[in-house]
Design a protein around this motif. Sequence first.
Motif, short mmCIF file in Angstrom:
data_model
loop_
_atom_site.label_atom_id
_atom_site.label_comp_id
_atom_site.label_asym_id
_atom_site.label_seq_id
_atom_site.Cartn_x
_atom_site.Cartn_y
_atom_site.Cartn_z
N VAL A 86 0.84 -1.20 0.00
CA VAL A 86 0.00 0.00 0.00
C VAL A 86 0.88 1.25 0.00
O VAL A 86 0.67 2.18 -0.80
N ASP A 87 1.86 1.29 0.87
CA ASP A 87 2.78 2.43 0.99
C ASP A 87 3.46 2.72 -0.35
O ASP A 87 3.50 3.86 -0.82
N THR A 88 4.00 1.69 -1.00
CA THR A 88 4.73 1.86 -2.25
C THR A 88 3.82 2.32 -3.38
O THR A 88 4.19 3.19 -4.18
N LYS A 89 2.62 1.76 -3.43
CA LYS A 89 1.70 2.13 -4.51
C LYS A 89 1.14 3.54 -4.32
O LYS A 89 0.94 4.28 -5.30
N ILE A 90 0.89 3.93 -3.08
CA ILE A 90 0.40 5.29 -2.85
C ILE A 90 1.50 6.31 -3.15
O ILE A 90 1.22 7.41 -3.63
N LYS A 91 2.74 5.94 -2.90
CA LYS A 91 3.85 6.83 -3.28
C LYS A 91 3.79 7.15 -4.76
O LYS A 91 3.92 8.32 -5.18
N LYS A 92 3.59 6.13 -5.59
CA LYS A 92 3.52 6.34 -7.04
C LYS A 92 2.31 7.19 -7.41
O LYS A 92 2.40 8.09 -8.25
N ARG A 93 1.17 6.93 -6.78
CA ARG A 93 -0.03 7.66 -7.13
C ARG A 93 0.04 9.11 -6.65
O ARG A 93 -0.50 10.02 -7.30
N CYS A 94 0.73 9.35 -5.54
CA CYS A 94 0.93 10.73 -5.11
C CYS A 94 1.77 11.49 -6.14
O CYS A 94 1.49 12.65 -6.46
N LYS A 95 2.79 10.82 -6.65
CA LYS A 95 3.63 11.44 -7.68
C LYS A 95 2.79 11.81 -8.90
O LYS A 95 2.98 12.87 -9.49
N ASP A 96 1.83 10.95 -9.26
CA ASP A 96 0.93 11.23 -10.39
C ASP A 96 0.12 12.50 -10.15
O ASP A 96 -0.32 13.15 -11.10
N HIS A 97 -0.10 12.82 -8.88
CA HIS A 97 -0.91 13.99 -8.53
C HIS A 97 -0.06 15.20 -8.14
O HIS A 97 -0.59 16.21 -7.67
N GLY A 98 1.25 15.09 -8.30
CA GLY A 98 2.13 16.21 -7.95
C GLY A 98 2.31 16.40 -6.47
O GLY A 98 2.64 17.51 -6.01
N ILE A 99 2.12 15.33 -5.70
CA ILE A 99 2.27 15.39 -4.25
C ILE A 99 3.60 14.74 -3.86
O ILE A 99 3.87 13.60 -4.26
N ASP A 100 4.42 15.42 -3.11
CA ASP A 100 5.66 14.83 -2.63
C ASP A 100 5.35 13.72 -1.63
O ASP A 100 4.33 13.77 -0.94
#
Length: 288
Positions: free
Chosen positions: A35-49
Amino acid sequence: MSKYLVLGDGGHAEKVAGKCAPDKSLYEWKFNQEVDTKIKKRCKDHGIDYYQTNPSPAGKDEMGLSKRAELANAHWKKQGKPKALFISYHANAYKSVFNDARGTETYVASNASTNSKNAAKFINDEIYSAFKKLDNGAKNRGVKTEDFTVIYKAQMPSILVEYGFYTNKSDLKILQNNVDDLVEATMKGICKYFSITYKTPKKENNTSKEEVFYRVVTNSYLDRKNAEKEVSELKKLGVSAFLDAFKKDNKTYLRVVAGSYANRKNAETQLASLKKKGYNPFIAIYKK
């Protein structure tokens, strides 16, 4: 540098005893890390550090809860204290046998800010909605208050999510098979918290490309009984192993596969874990 920051905390490490389903079909540290790793990628997709307090839990003992909060606080300050949210990811348990306790719940500490409480409600509601679409019997246990060290000591808005119970067979099925749905639900809640537009994941165009998987192989056998024995041994360790037949020199071999991954890094993590357990695995590329 983005004006938004998520600090992800993949709860627990591999060597923490007892954090697994009664049949050992799911280990909490693995679920939390995914979950942690996948949300990291999805945050990047949204411009979120994004910052991970516990990026490599494989083969390690538990990291102190205060330490996790300290790492998050230090990074947040280093980034200039942007609008942030600390999320500790978990899956729940009640007793050590399968039972009826189930549901999604999210925690804030007694010192929680309004932002923490809003984030908890947004994310909890989205996760419950995802569960409900997959299983009409899903339960919403709501937002609760508990002074878990990791969220009590985090200096930015902070929440702890318990996605579902791996001691409940219905919740467990979703935790095992629908991680992407739960990640997207979490992402929707994060976007609502930051007041930004949620973006659906981009679909990869595989019409002209073969789908590649990285299979972690522990052994190959001509004798089916020996192959099945190794599969059974791996399953007792919590590994979802299976057999894959292939031909060589007019002979049919049975390959023992201890995991099939679209992401090579995940395969390498499993490889390292099995080596520590005394196996001599390798990665084989499988194209579909």
